[in-house]
Design a protein around this motif. Structure first.
Motif, PDB file in Angstrom:
ATOM      1  N   ARG A  29      -3.334  -8.666  -1.565  1.00  0.00           N
ATOM      2  CA  ARG A  29      -3.320  -8.645  -3.037  1.00  0.00           C
ATOM      3  C   ARG A  29      -2.952  -7.253  -3.551  1.00  0.00           C
ATOM      4  NH1 ARG A  29      -8.245 -10.337  -3.936  1.00  0.00           N
ATOM      5  NH2 ARG A  29      -7.625 -12.540  -3.968  1.00  0.00           N
ATOM      6  N   ALA A  30      -3.503  -6.199  -2.915  1.00  0.00           N
ATOM      7  CA  ALA A  30      -3.168  -4.833  -3.323  1.00  0.00           C
ATOM      8  C   ALA A  30      -1.699  -4.538  -3.073  1.00  0.00           C
ATOM      9  CB  ALA A  30      -4.051  -3.842  -2.564  1.00  0.00           C
ATOM     10  N   PHE A  31      -1.158  -5.034  -1.939  1.00  0.00           N
ATOM     11  CA  PHE A  31       0.269  -4.814  -1.652  1.00  0.00           C
ATOM     12  C   PHE A  31       1.148  -5.514  -2.677  1.00  0.00           C
ATOM     13  CE2 PHE A  31       4.288  -6.009   0.267  1.00  0.00           C
ATOM     14  CZ  PHE A  31       4.723  -4.797   0.801  1.00  0.00           C
ATOM     15  N   ASN A  32       0.796  -6.739  -3.048  1.00  0.00           N
ATOM     16  CA  ASN A  32       1.581  -7.459  -4.052  1.00  0.00           C
ATOM     17  C   ASN A  32       1.587  -6.717  -5.387  1.00  0.00           C
ATOM     18  OD1 ASN A  32       2.311  -9.559  -2.344  1.00  0.00           O
ATOM     19  ND2 ASN A  32       0.521 -10.795  -2.869  1.00  0.00           N
ATOM     20  N   GLN A  33       0.440  -6.168  -5.758  1.00  0.00           N
ATOM     21  CA  GLN A  33       0.364  -5.393  -7.001  1.00  0.00           C
ATOM     22  C   GLN A  33       1.196  -4.119  -6.898  1.00  0.00           C
ATOM     23  OE1 GLN A  33      -3.832  -4.806  -7.601  1.00  0.00           O
ATOM     24  NE2 GLN A  33      -4.198  -6.907  -8.280  1.00  0.00           N
ATOM     25  N   MET A  34       1.134  -3.457  -5.739  1.00  0.00           N
ATOM     26  CA  MET A  34       1.939  -2.254  -5.543  1.00  0.00           C
ATOM     27  C   MET A  34       3.432  -2.574  -5.612  1.00  0.00           C
ATOM     28  SD  MET A  34       2.259   0.149  -2.164  1.00  0.00           S
ATOM     29  CE  MET A  34       3.240  -1.149  -1.383  1.00  0.00           C
ATOM     30  N   SER A  35       3.827  -3.662  -4.932  1.00  0.00           N
ATOM     31  CA  SER A  35       5.234  -4.056  -4.946  1.00  0.00           C
ATOM     32  C   SER A  35       5.703  -4.381  -6.363  1.00  0.00           C
ATOM     33  CB  SER A  35       5.435  -5.269  -4.031  1.00  0.00           C
ATOM     34  OG  SER A  35       6.772  -5.679  -4.028  1.00  0.00           O
ATOM     35  N   LYS A  36       4.847  -5.056  -7.127  1.00  0.00           N
ATOM     36  CA  LYS A  36       5.197  -5.366  -8.518  1.00  0.00           C
ATOM     37  C   LYS A  36       5.328  -4.091  -9.340  1.00  0.00           C
ATOM     38  CE  LYS A  36       3.564  -8.073 -12.466  1.00  0.00           C
ATOM     39  NZ  LYS A  36       2.468  -8.969 -12.961  1.00  0.00           N
ATOM     40  N   GLY A  37       4.429  -3.125  -9.107  1.00  0.00           N
ATOM     41  CA  GLY A  37       4.515  -1.855  -9.830  1.00  0.00           C
ATOM     42  C   GLY A  37       5.769  -1.080  -9.483  1.00  0.00           C
ATOM     43  N   ILE A  38       6.145  -1.084  -8.182  1.00  0.00           N
ATOM     44  CA  ILE A  38       7.369  -0.397  -7.765  1.00  0.00           C
ATOM     45  C   ILE A  38       8.586  -1.028  -8.428  1.00  0.00           C
ATOM     46  CG2 ILE A  38       8.862   0.054  -5.779  1.00  0.00           C
ATOM     47  CD1 ILE A  38       6.369   0.402  -4.096  1.00  0.00           C
ATOM     48  N   LYS A  39       8.589  -2.374  -8.461  1.00  0.00           N
ATOM     49  CA  LYS A  39       9.718  -3.070  -9.110  1.00  0.00           C
ATOM     50  C   LYS A  39       9.804  -2.698 -10.582  1.00  0.00           C
ATOM     51  CE  LYS A  39      12.938  -6.302  -9.418  1.00  0.00           C
ATOM     52  NZ  LYS A  39      13.203  -6.319 -10.851  1.00  0.00           N
ATOM     53  N   GLN A  40       8.670  -2.620 -11.245  1.00  0.00           N
ATOM     54  CA  GLN A  40       8.665  -2.258 -12.656  1.00  0.00           C
ATOM     55  C   GLN A  40       9.161  -0.833 -12.859  1.00  0.00           C
ATOM     56  OE1 GLN A  40       7.901  -4.415 -15.209  1.00  0.00           O
ATOM     57  NE2 GLN A  40       8.731  -2.772 -16.497  1.00  0.00           N
ATOM     58  N   LEU A  41       8.733   0.088 -11.988  1.00  0.00           N
ATOM     59  CA  LEU A  41       9.198   1.476 -12.086  1.00  0.00           C
ATOM     60  C   LEU A  41      10.698   1.577 -11.878  1.00  0.00           C
ATOM     61  CD1 LEU A  41       6.358   3.399 -10.184  1.00  0.00           C
ATOM     62  CD2 LEU A  41       6.878   3.511 -12.626  1.00  0.00           C
ATOM     63  N   GLU A  42      11.213   0.823 -10.884  1.00  0.00           N
ATOM     64  CA  GLU A  42      12.654   0.846 -10.629  1.00  0.00           C
ATOM     65  C   GLU A  42      13.427   0.304 -11.827  1.00  0.00           C
ATOM     66  OE1 GLU A  42      14.518   1.977  -8.230  1.00  0.00           O
ATOM     67  OE2 GLU A  42      12.920   2.726  -6.944  1.00  0.00           O
TER      68      GLU A  42
END
Length: 432
Positions: free
Chosen positions: A207-220
């Motif tokens: 769950r933490a990885f999915n949130q991190m991946s979503k945050g990275i996508k948003q930053l990009e």
């Protein structure tokens, strides 16, 4: 040790296998000492008592009057040495431990042999009368193939190992998915949200990885939007400046040329910013030949004066590539070689079958780059100005590295032993 597994799956399976092996050995020893050994002693005592009964009755092979009754009641037979050999004594297996126990009970040197069949026959040579052999049948002993407790232990071991494999594989599957997704993130790709499964700890990590991946996508996405907006806003005043420069008097032509040159440099820097934030992920992978891309890039450069390209291309198989993205890699490497190296460059290609990789390299004949500065050139906004006198944004090699990473490859820079700099791109073979 090199033989020990490195993965969590292998280490867990090895640990469970060792524990099961120890458990089986302890179980076997326990069964032997507390079950098999007492039973063997008890059987030996029963057999010895029957032998004593024969000795008390004074029976032997010559006194056959009571043998039919003895056989009918106890199934016992008495043979001479010659008769015993004829009845299969030589095929019976000698057991030294049983013989030792029987010798202790009968207080003399005795022999015990066992012949398999239905029933099992115990051949006993008593110390009181070594010239005879007494057979005693043991009905039910040895039925089935193999010792029952060994079969049980084997079945328990197989079921335990099979269950542990299922458990470890279930534990390892989300970890493997997490590793694959992390590798994709490292290449600049954004994987789909992972399925949350496994233990509570694994679910929390996923769950933490999915949130991190979503945050990275948003930053990009935010970075791409910001850079595109700034680039778009900069082009408007640059266009007005260029139009204003066209209105300068003829005697100020040198000022106009300087302004136009600066505007072109700024447009080129803006294009590099856009290329850097653009991931080229939307481009589909297709079968292509790297040599064809190299020839297309060289053909586009043939119109330039004083620029010469020498080709040294070896036959390459078709692989899955992003044509437009790799074309940008080639254009950037060729442009860098001409701009910072020399007017004559060399492009070569090859196939590393051992490592399953294709590669192409671009070599110039310029001054090269200090060895301690080479690795830093792949970082954004880093330039080799001191060695090669460059101007620009310093994003060219960073763009190249990002595109090559998307192809699961890598790019290297090194100074040629004779002269110049060699940039080599390795692409992993992925056929459709």
């Amino acid at each position: 040790m090199k033989l020990l597994p490195k993965s969590a799956f292998g280490q867990t399976v090895l640990l469970i296998a060792i524990l099961l092996l120890i458990n089986q050995i302890v179980s076997l020893v326990s069964v032997t000492f507390y079950f098999v050994s007492p039973n063997v002693k008890q059987i030996n005592h029963l057999l010895a008592n029957q032998i004593k009964m024969v000795n008390v009755a004074g029976l032997d092979s010559k006194n056959s009057a009571l043998q039919p009754q003895l056989f009918e009641v106890a199934g016992m037979q008495i043979y001479t040495q010659e008769e015993a050999v004829e009845k299969g004594l030589d095929h019976a297996i000698h057991y030294q431990s049983w013989s030792n126990q029987m010798s202790d009970i009968l207080q003399g040197e005795a022999q015990v042999r066992i012949s398999q069949g239905e029933p099992y026959l115990y051949w006993i040579n008593p110390p009181q009368n070594p010239s005879i052999w007494i057979t005693v049948p043991m009905i039910g002993l040895g039925q089935g193939d193999g010792s029952p407790h060994l079969v049980y232990l084997l079945m328990i071991g197989i079921l335990s190992v099979g269950g542990s494999l299922i458990f470890v594989r279930r534990l390892n599957r989300p970890l493997q998915a997490l590793q694959d997704a992390a590798l994709l993130v490292g290449k600049g790709l954004v994987p789909k949200p992972l399925k949350e499964e496994g233990s509570i700890e694994l679910i929390a990590v996923t769950r933490a990885f999915n949130q991190m991946s979503k945050g990275i996508k948003q930053l990009e996405d935010d970075r791409a939007l910001l850079t595109a907006g700034i680039s778009h806003d900069l082009r408007t005043p640059l266009t007005r400046i260029r139009l204003a420069s066209e209105m300068l008097p003829t005697d100020q032509e040198w000022i106009k040329e300087g302004i136009v040159h600066d505007i072109e440099d700024m447009n080129e820097i803006i294009d590099q910013f856009i290329d850097y934030v653009r991931q080229d992920q939307q481009e589909c992978m297709e079968n292509g030949n790297l040599n064809d891309l190299i020839k297309e890039a060289v053909q586009a450069r043939n119109i330039e004066e004083n620029h010469n390209i020498t080709l040294n291309l070896k036959p390459l198989p078709k692989v899955l590539i992003r044509r437009v993205a790799l074309k940008r890699v080639l254009d950037n490497l060729i442009e860098n070689a001409f701009r910072y190296g020399s007017n004559n460059i060399e492009i070569s290609s090859g196939h590393d079958k051992k490592n399953h990789q294709l590669y192409f390299s671009v070599r110039d004949f310029g001054p090269g780059v200090p060895n301690d500065c080479i690795q830093s050139l792949f970082e954004p906004f880093t330039q080799g100005d001191k060695a090669r006198g460059s101007l620009g944004s310093g994003l060219g090699l960073a763009i190249i590295k990002r595109i090559v990473d998307m192809h699961s490859g890598h790019v290297t820079l090194k100074n040629h032993p004779d002269k110049g700099l060699v940039a080599t791109v390795f692409i992993n073979c992925q056929s459709s």
